[in-house]
Write an enzyme that holds these catalytic residues in place. Structure first.
Site, mmCIF file in Angstrom:
data_model
loop_
_atom_site.group_PDB
_atom_site.id
_atom_site.type_symbol
_atom_site.label_atom_id
_atom_site.label_comp_id
_atom_site.label_asym_id
_atom_site.label_seq_id
_atom_site.Cartn_x
_atom_site.Cartn_y
_atom_site.Cartn_z
ATOM 1 N N GLY A 55 -49.018 25.527 -15.837
ATOM 2 C CA GLY A 55 -50.423 25.677 -15.470
ATOM 3 C C GLY A 55 -51.128 26.486 -16.539
ATOM 4 O O GLY A 55 -50.477 27.123 -17.363
ATOM 5 N N CYS A 82 -42.522 26.513 -17.464
ATOM 6 C CA CYS A 82 -43.625 27.200 -18.149
ATOM 7 C C CYS A 82 -44.299 28.224 -17.219
ATOM 8 O O CYS A 82 -43.678 29.211 -16.857
ATOM 9 C CB CYS A 82 -44.609 26.181 -18.717
ATOM 10 S SG CYS A 82 -45.662 26.886 -19.996
ATOM 11 N N TYR A 83 -45.524 27.988 -16.775
ATOM 12 C CA TYR A 83 -46.158 28.956 -15.865
ATOM 13 C C TYR A 83 -45.284 29.168 -14.628
ATOM 14 O O TYR A 83 -45.146 30.287 -14.139
ATOM 15 C CB TYR A 83 -47.549 28.456 -15.440
ATOM 16 C CG TYR A 83 -48.243 29.386 -14.473
ATOM 17 C CD1 TYR A 83 -48.868 30.543 -14.919
ATOM 18 C CD2 TYR A 83 -48.252 29.128 -13.092
ATOM 19 C CE1 TYR A 83 -49.486 31.416 -14.034
ATOM 20 C CE2 TYR A 83 -48.869 29.985 -12.198
ATOM 21 C CZ TYR A 83 -49.489 31.129 -12.677
ATOM 22 O OH TYR A 83 -50.087 31.992 -11.789
ATOM 23 N N HIS A 169 -41.263 22.511 -21.900
ATOM 24 C CA HIS A 169 -41.601 21.387 -21.020
ATOM 25 C C HIS A 169 -40.531 20.301 -21.094
ATOM 26 O O HIS A 169 -40.568 19.449 -21.983
ATOM 27 C CB HIS A 169 -42.967 20.808 -21.409
ATOM 28 C CG HIS A 169 -44.092 21.700 -21.018
ATOM 29 N ND1 HIS A 169 -44.674 21.672 -19.764
ATOM 30 C CD2 HIS A 169 -44.704 22.697 -21.687
ATOM 31 C CE1 HIS A 169 -45.598 22.592 -19.690
ATOM 32 N NE2 HIS A 169 -45.643 23.241 -20.845
ATOM 33 N N GLU A 171 -40.232 17.774 -19.352
ATOM 34 C CA GLU A 171 -40.756 16.455 -18.956
ATOM 35 C C GLU A 171 -41.330 15.654 -20.116
ATOM 36 O O GLU A 171 -41.520 14.448 -19.999
ATOM 37 C CB GLU A 171 -41.816 16.615 -17.853
ATOM 38 C CG GLU A 171 -43.121 17.281 -18.270
ATOM 39 C CD GLU A 171 -43.079 18.806 -18.270
ATOM 40 O OE1 GLU A 171 -41.961 19.366 -18.278
ATOM 41 O OE2 GLU A 171 -44.144 19.437 -18.302
ATOM 42 N N SER A 223 -57.507 -9.419 -7.204
ATOM 43 C CA SER A 223 -58.423 -9.382 -8.347
ATOM 44 C C SER A 223 -57.770 -9.930 -9.605
ATOM 45 O O SER A 223 -58.429 -10.130 -10.612
ATOM 46 C CB SER A 223 -58.814 -7.927 -8.602
ATOM 47 O OG SER A 223 -57.652 -7.182 -8.946
ATOM 48 N N GLY A 224 -56.458 -10.155 -9.536
ATOM 49 C CA GLY A 224 -55.731 -10.523 -10.745
ATOM 50 C C GLY A 224 -55.082 -9.293 -11.368
ATOM 51 O O GLY A 224 -54.244 -9.395 -12.248
ATOM 52 N N GLY A 225 -55.461 -8.104 -10.896
ATOM 53 C CA GLY A 225 -54.876 -6.852 -11.391
ATOM 54 C C GLY A 225 -53.486 -6.621 -10.811
ATOM 55 O O GLY A 225 -53.094 -7.270 -9.837
ATOM 56 N N VAL A 226 -52.751 -5.679 -11.414
ATOM 57 C CA VAL A 226 -51.355 -5.451 -11.035
ATOM 58 C C VAL A 226 -51.226 -4.958 -9.588
ATOM 59 O O VAL A 226 -50.402 -5.468 -8.822
ATOM 60 C CB VAL A 226 -50.707 -4.391 -11.967
ATOM 61 C CG1 VAL A 226 -49.243 -4.198 -11.630
ATOM 62 C CG2 VAL A 226 -50.881 -4.776 -13.425
ATOM 63 N N ASP A 227 -52.063 -3.983 -9.209
ATOM 64 C CA ASP A 227 -51.872 -3.355 -7.901
ATOM 65 C C ASP A 227 -52.082 -4.345 -6.748
ATOM 66 O O ASP A 227 -51.238 -4.435 -5.846
ATOM 67 C CB ASP A 227 -52.820 -2.161 -7.732
ATOM 68 C CG ASP A 227 -52.637 -1.129 -8.828
ATOM 69 O OD1 ASP A 227 -51.583 -1.166 -9.493
ATOM 70 O OD2 ASP A 227 -53.535 -0.293 -9.025
ATOM 71 N N SER A 228 -53.183 -5.079 -6.785
ATOM 72 C CA SER A 228 -53.422 -5.999 -5.666
ATOM 73 C C SER A 228 -52.396 -7.130 -5.690
ATOM 74 O O SER A 228 -51.970 -7.613 -4.641
ATOM 75 C CB SER A 228 -54.853 -6.541 -5.681
ATOM 76 O OG SER A 228 -55.113 -7.302 -6.845
ATOM 77 N N LYS A 367 -47.947 4.070 -11.086
ATOM 78 C CA LYS A 367 -48.208 2.763 -11.698
ATOM 79 C C LYS A 367 -46.937 2.119 -12.272
ATOM 80 O O LYS A 367 -46.701 0.925 -12.097
ATOM 81 C CB LYS A 367 -49.233 2.942 -12.817
ATOM 82 C CG LYS A 367 -49.774 1.644 -13.351
ATOM 83 C CD LYS A 367 -50.897 1.184 -12.477
ATOM 84 C CE LYS A 367 -51.533 -0.092 -12.956
ATOM 85 N NZ LYS A 367 -52.738 -0.382 -12.175
#
Ligand code: XMP
Length: 511
Positions: A55, A82-83, A169, A171, A223-228, A367
């Protein structure tokens, strides 16, 4: 099924979602939650381990987030980063000080003592630092486990209490063995079994959706998008024909996309998918409009109107599927009650559909997990790895008024750019890449003729979250090929320019 889970407490660092993603990649489910959770709330959540993130604060600022000391007495393993590491030392009576100078970037550190955290990590390796304060004395009962010449307490911990702190870090990819250290924390310290896999997720979700939906009716806007696409496929896997999907084709998609949606979801997967072919309608509404925000408003409103017409034909349904994903639900670790994506394409849908309940099968996923679920469900790479594409589509890549001719020119130019980027093996390395049709024409000479045609701009950026972006260093020979091909193959384009602006000061899209 209740998965074993880790709690990632968010202290406001920039890599917090990344920590959560790394933990999940290591097959352990985790949630990112606000750092003000009390010991009681944490006990009730029942994690196998807790990670305190980094942080921007100093533990000595009164306004900085602190923790209920009882959290460190719960007997649950803790890793402070870290923090988070400074906070553990401070809370337990160690010493934290301002370093003589801030430390940013790669540093070599040395493990001075073995611990479960250091298993299978070489004694010396490179880590990524980004701090001003650091721990200078460990709390009583704790041991220094690693250090650098300038950071005496790089890693410290107490093996019995299973509490550890790392100044760097783990990560970020620049920390050579960072992932191994996180893995060690999860498996050697917390005793994780690793029950979070996308195959498992699909099986569980399908069973749950089956149970929840049964033979009731479900509606989904695609919509053609990945999520939908992934959300719809998951629901389809569970309830088949009970799902009706509506794909509003606003005629502003890229070349071949609308056809691909139909081919994959109706043709291959056999979904009950209705295509509302509304290209003409959108073009008519957009005629004479050149202001970007007005274009967005018109497209958003029109989208909902077209969807409403289709929804009315279908009639009342029991469930409405939304492709909400985890980053839509969390905002710096605080749960916000985002039931509906703010994305204008779907934001207004619930108001025009007669439904009882919203179903959000991807609400727990990042995602990259959504993409993996898509692959697990057998969706093609072109759908699963689709680059982010704005809801208003090509309308905001056509400067000024949207016309049929400009749309055609842009589609063809954009297709060539995409094809050459893919051929050069760069597709996975670039966040977004597309063509823009500028609202200016220039003089050219093609064959023996003078031409006065459109300037096409190529835009390609690298980014991690679209909040900031840098222009992609696409090799000149690839750009040369794209330029040659567009000017040769696409009518009404005689000049190609490459956008070398980062965000900020520019944005990714041109409008
Ligand atoms: P900018 O252009 O603001 O874009 O740097 C950041 C990200 O958002 C996408 N974008 C949109 N997405 N509706 C959307 O659904 C919009 O109106 C819109 N405008 C920009 C853009 O493609 C990038 O990924």
């Amino acid at each position: 099924m209740q998965h074993e889970r880790v709690l990632v407490l968010d202290f406001g660092g920039q890599y917090n979602q990344l920590i959560a993603r790394r933990v999940r990649d290591l097959k352990v489910y985790c949630d990112l939650k606000s750092c003000d959770m009390t010991a009681e709330q944490i006990r009730a959540y029942d994690p196998i381990g807790i990670i305190f993130t980094g942080g921007p604060n100093s533990v000595y600022d009164a306004a900085s987030p602190h923790i209920d000391p009882a959290v460190l007495g719960l007997g649950i393993p803790v890793l402070g980063i870290c923090y988070g590491s400074q906070l553990i030392a401070y809370t337990l009576g160690g010493r934290v000080e301002h370093a003589a100078s801030s430390e940013y970037g790669k540093r070599e550190f040395t493990f001075v003592k073995d611990s479960p955290l250091s298993q299978d990590i070489p004694a010396r390796s490179v880590c990524w630092m980004s701090h001003t304060d650091h721990v200078t004395a460990v709390p009583e009962g704790y041991e220094v486990l690693a250090s650098t010449p300038t950071c005496p307490v790089t890693v410290y911990g107490n093996r019995e209490k299973k509490i550890y702190g790392v100044q760097f870090h783990p990560e970020v990819v620049h920390s050579e063995y960072g992932n191994k250290l996180l893995e060690n924390f999860l498996y050697k310290v917390c005793g994780a079994k690793g029950d979070w896999t996308m195959g498992g997720f699909v099986a569980e979700q399908v069973a749950q959706l089956k149970e929840k939906i049964g033979d009731k009716k479900v509606l989904c806007a695609m919509s053609g998008g990945v999520d939908s696409a992934v959300a719809a496929t998951l629901v389809h896997r569970a309830v088949g024909d009970k799902l009706v999907c509506v794909f509003v084709d606003h005629g502003l998609l890229r070349k071949g996309e609308a056809e691909e949606v139909m081919e994959v979801f109706k043709g291959k997967l056999g979904m009950n998918l209705i295509r509302a072919d509304a290209g003409e309608r959108f073009l008519a509404k957009l005629a004479g409009v050149s202001d970007p925000e007005q274009k967005r408003k018109i497209i958003g409103a029109e989208f909902i109107k077209v969807f409403e017409i289709e929804a009315k034909k279908i009639g009342a349904v029991d469930f409405l599927v939304q492709g909400t994903i985890y980053p839509d639900v969390i905002e710096s670790g605080k749960d916000k009650s985002a039931v509906i994506k703010s994305h204008h394409n779907v934001g207004g849908l619930p108001s025009v559909v007669d439904f009882k309940e919203i179903v959000e099968p991807l609400r727990d996923l990042f995602k990259d997990e959504v993409r993996r679920v898509g692959t697990e469900l057998g969706l093609p790479e072109s759908v699963v790895q689709r680059q982010p594409f704005p809801g208003p589509g090509l309308a905001i890549r056509i400067m000024g008024e949207v016309t049929r001719e400009k749309l055609e020119t842009l589609r063809d130019a954009d297709y060539i750019f995409r094809e050459e980027v893919a051929k050069a093996g760069l597709a996975g390395k670039i966040w977004q890449y597309f063509a823009v049709i500028t609202n200016s024409r220039t003089v050219g000479v093609q064959g023996d003729f003078r031409t006065y045609e459109n300037v096409i701009a190529l835009r390609a950026v690298t980014s991690v979250d679209a909040m900031t972006a840098d222009w992609a260093r696409i090799p000149f020979d690839v750009l040369e090929k794209v330029s040659n091909r567009i000017t040769n193959e696409v009518p009404h384009a005689n000049r190609i320019v490459y956008d070398i602006t980062s965000k900020p000061p520019a944005t990714i899209e041109w409008e």
